[in-house]
Design a protein around this motif. Structure first.
Motif, PDB file in Angstrom:
ATOM      1  N   MET A  95       0.837  -1.210   0.000  1.00 59.14           N
ATOM      2  CA  MET A  95       0.000   0.000   0.000  1.00 59.14           C
ATOM      3  C   MET A  95       0.868   1.256   0.000  1.00 59.14           C
ATOM      4  SD  MET A  95      -3.268  -0.310  -0.162  1.00 59.14           S
ATOM      5  CE  MET A  95      -3.836   1.198   0.551  1.00 59.14           C
ATOM      6  N   ASP A  96       1.948   1.260   0.813  1.00 57.20           N
ATOM      7  CA  ASP A  96       2.849   2.412   0.832  1.00 57.20           C
ATOM      8  C   ASP A  96       3.493   2.621  -0.527  1.00 57.20           C
ATOM      9  OD1 ASP A  96       2.256   2.834   3.484  1.00 57.20           O
ATOM     10  OD2 ASP A  96       4.034   1.766   4.227  1.00 57.20           O
ATOM     11  N   PHE A  97       3.923   1.520  -1.161  1.00 62.06           N
ATOM     12  CA  PHE A  97       4.530   1.623  -2.492  1.00 62.06           C
ATOM     13  C   PHE A  97       3.529   2.171  -3.503  1.00 62.06           C
ATOM     14  CE2 PHE A  97       5.219  -0.305  -6.671  1.00 62.06           C
ATOM     15  CZ  PHE A  97       6.461   0.237  -6.970  1.00 62.06           C
ATOM     16  N   ALA A  98       2.285   1.679  -3.453  1.00 54.60           N
ATOM     17  CA  ALA A  98       1.267   2.134  -4.403  1.00 54.60           C
ATOM     18  C   ALA A  98       0.964   3.616  -4.201  1.00 54.60           C
ATOM     19  CB  ALA A  98      -0.004   1.301  -4.250  1.00 54.60           C
ATOM     20  N   ARG A 101       3.931   5.633  -5.554  1.00 53.54           N
ATOM     21  CA  ARG A 101       3.913   5.604  -7.015  1.00 53.54           C
ATOM     22  C   ARG A 101       2.840   6.528  -7.567  1.00 53.54           C
ATOM     23  NH1 ARG A 101       1.269   2.644 -11.008  1.00 53.54           N
ATOM     24  NH2 ARG A 101       2.505   2.339 -12.886  1.00 53.54           N
ATOM     25  N   TYR A 102       1.654   6.489  -6.965  1.00 51.71           N
ATOM     26  CA  TYR A 102       0.571   7.364  -7.409  1.00 51.71           C
ATOM     27  C   TYR A 102       0.973   8.832  -7.257  1.00 51.71           C
ATOM     28  CZ  TYR A 102      -3.961   9.654  -7.547  1.00 51.71           C
ATOM     29  OH  TYR A 102      -5.005  10.490  -7.857  1.00 51.71           O
ATOM     30  N   GLN A 106       1.400  11.602 -10.264  1.00 52.37           N
ATOM     31  CA  GLN A 106       0.667  12.876 -10.251  1.00 52.37           C
ATOM     32  C   GLN A 106       1.623  14.062 -10.333  1.00 52.37           C
ATOM     33  OE1 GLN A 106      -2.675  13.279 -10.396  1.00 52.37           O
ATOM     34  NE2 GLN A 106      -2.772  11.058 -10.621  1.00 52.37           N
ATOM     35  N   ASP A 107       2.756  13.997  -9.606  1.00 51.31           N
ATOM     36  CA  ASP A 107       3.733  15.084  -9.666  1.00 51.31           C
ATOM     37  C   ASP A 107       4.338  15.203 -11.060  1.00 51.31           C
ATOM     38  OD1 ASP A 107       3.309  15.659  -7.023  1.00 51.31           O
ATOM     39  OD2 ASP A 107       5.056  14.523  -6.292  1.00 51.31           O
ATOM     40  N   LYS A 108       4.631  14.058 -11.694  1.00 49.64           N
ATOM     41  CA  LYS A 108       5.194  14.094 -13.044  1.00 49.64           C
ATOM     42  C   LYS A 108       4.199  14.696 -14.029  1.00 49.64           C
ATOM     43  CE  LYS A 108       7.315  11.382 -16.604  1.00 49.64           C
ATOM     44  NZ  LYS A 108       7.106  10.246 -17.437  1.00 49.64           N
ATOM     45  N   GLU A 109       2.935  14.328 -13.920  1.00 48.98           N
ATOM     46  CA  GLU A 109       1.920  14.901 -14.806  1.00 48.98           C
ATOM     47  C   GLU A 109       1.794  16.408 -14.589  1.00 48.98           C
ATOM     48  OE1 GLU A 109      -1.723  12.791 -14.244  1.00 48.98           O
ATOM     49  OE2 GLU A 109      -1.003  10.988 -15.271  1.00 48.98           O
TER      50      GLU A 109
END
Length: 131
Positions: A95-98, A101-102, A106-109
């Motif tokens: 869950m922490d990894f997900a 990653r999310y 979002q930051d990259k977008e």
């Protein structure tokens, strides 16, 4: 009509009693279901003999303080609890990894969107020549 009203509760009691005593391997299934329902309505634990000092602690202790061997089901319960703890740790790390990653996606977008906006707004005229 009166006989039917009298027969209905008696028949219902008879059905409940027969259902209670219908057994499989000498264990009444319907009474177990009734017990769970009764416990749930009373906000009681599912089975009070499943955990607690009588089931978790050893039956006896040695006077010299040496280790007491595990009971018949204590080792099985200990292994089940270890497996459950390992699953909890694994799932929480997933869950922490997900979530990380999310957030990275979002930051990259957001950075890509800002770079696109910045590339569209270029200085013109004398501001372009000033650079």
């Amino acid at each position: 009509m009166l006989a039917q009203n009298i027969m209905t509760p008696n028949l219902r009691i008879l059905c409940n009693l027969s259902a209670r005593y219908i057994t499989r391997r000498n264990v009444s299934l319907s009474s177990v279901c009734l017990d769970h329902k009764w416990r749930r309505e009373g906000s009681l634990p599912r089975n009070p003999n499943k955990s607690g000092p009588l089931t978790d602690l050893p039956d006896y202790t040695f006077m010299d303080g040496s280790v007491t061997p595990l009971g018949s089901n204590q080792k099985k319960r200990l292994l089940q609890q270890r497996d459950l703890a390992a699953k909890i740790v694994t799932m929480s790390s997933e869950m922490d990894f997900a979530l990380d990653r999310y957030n990275r996606i979002q930051d990259k977008e957001a950075r890509d969107r800002q770079a696109l906006i910045d590339s569209k707004l270029k200085p013109k005229g004398h501001r372009l020549l000033a650079k």
